[in-house]
Design a protein around this motif. Sequence first.
Motif, PDB file in Angstrom:
ATOM      1  N   CYS A  83      -5.351   5.693   3.102  1.00 39.64           N
ATOM      2  CA  CYS A  83      -4.587   5.102   4.195  1.00 39.64           C
ATOM      3  C   CYS A  83      -5.500   4.637   5.329  1.00 39.64           C
ATOM      4  O   CYS A  83      -5.219   3.612   5.969  1.00 39.64           O
ATOM      5  CB  CYS A  83      -3.555   6.091   4.717  1.00 39.64           C
TER       6      CYS A  83
ATOM      7  N   THR B 152       0.846  -1.189   0.000  1.00 38.63           N
ATOM      8  CA  THR B 152       0.000   0.000   0.000  1.00 38.63           C
ATOM      9  C   THR B 152       0.882   1.240   0.000  1.00 38.63           C
ATOM     10  O   THR B 152       2.032   1.202   0.444  1.00 38.63           O
ATOM     11  CB  THR B 152      -0.926   0.029   1.234  1.00 38.63           C
TER      12      THR B 152
ATOM     13  N   LEU C 202       0.586   4.553   1.771  1.00 32.79           N
ATOM     14  CA  LEU C 202      -0.192   5.256   2.792  1.00 32.79           C
ATOM     15  C   LEU C 202      -0.220   6.764   2.574  1.00 32.79           C
ATOM     16  O   LEU C 202      -1.035   7.462   3.180  1.00 32.79           O
ATOM     17  CB  LEU C 202       0.366   4.943   4.179  1.00 32.79           C
TER      18      LEU C 202
END
Length: 282
Positions: A24, A12, A14
């Motif tokens: 996020c 991911t 964020l």
Amino acid sequence: MPFARPRLLYVTDLTYPARGRRYCDEDIHLTSRLREDFDLALCHPKDAAALMDAFEAVVVRNSGPVLACREAHEDFRARALARAMPVYNPLTGRADMAGKQYLLELTAAGHPVIPTVDRPEDLGRLPAADRYVVKPKLGADSLGLRVVTADELPGLADGTVLIQPYVDFAYEVSFYFVDHDFQYALYAPDPERRWELRPYEPAPEDLEFARRFIDWNGLEHGIQRVDACRAPGGELLLVELEDFNPYLSLDALDDTRRDAFVAALKSSLRRFLATGGPAAAR
């Protein structure tokens, strides 16, 4: 010595900026729930290739468009395929995971999608419209999208962009699936505020519409989002089939539906690891 619980590398970004949304927050919530069943670490998309060998599977979530780190993503993809590393969603997706070419294929096959062409000789196949949408085949999050007049089209249809009639739709609606199981639907009543979503109760024909694209894509495992618009004639038309890292808008759900989605995701991941992981990534 084997680990007691499966180890997941959760990919991911964020810090990815999204209009009207905090991606996020969704990943912080999801990872907190997944840790109930899995050992898990988060990493940036640029670090996934270097770190993945220490884990049993890679889960790609809100990693943002790969255009910003295309070389790193291609390296990760090549290494994952070479090692038969289980990647969730599997790297065999035929839709947004592979670019926007699928919209041309679906148009040619007669599926209910916004009509799409990419060549000057095919412009006559589009319905007449006051305006047209032009977007890159490798675009994401509306990057590079333009609205133009018919006079501008011949100079733009160079094979690198998709061209569609501008649809004055009533609203957009998204259908969310885990594996082949429908989870929930959300819609944006105001087309000018697409990020403000509300729960949508789909009619049977709405679900039939969405399922045909899930079936077409053929992914046995993973999260997919079918984005559609309600056209002026009342029919649904596909906008895109997101099979790479679909944002889930979990904050628009009540606790019951959110918990049900998390339970479905956990079950899917366990099935993926037990039966289909390595094979699905080849």
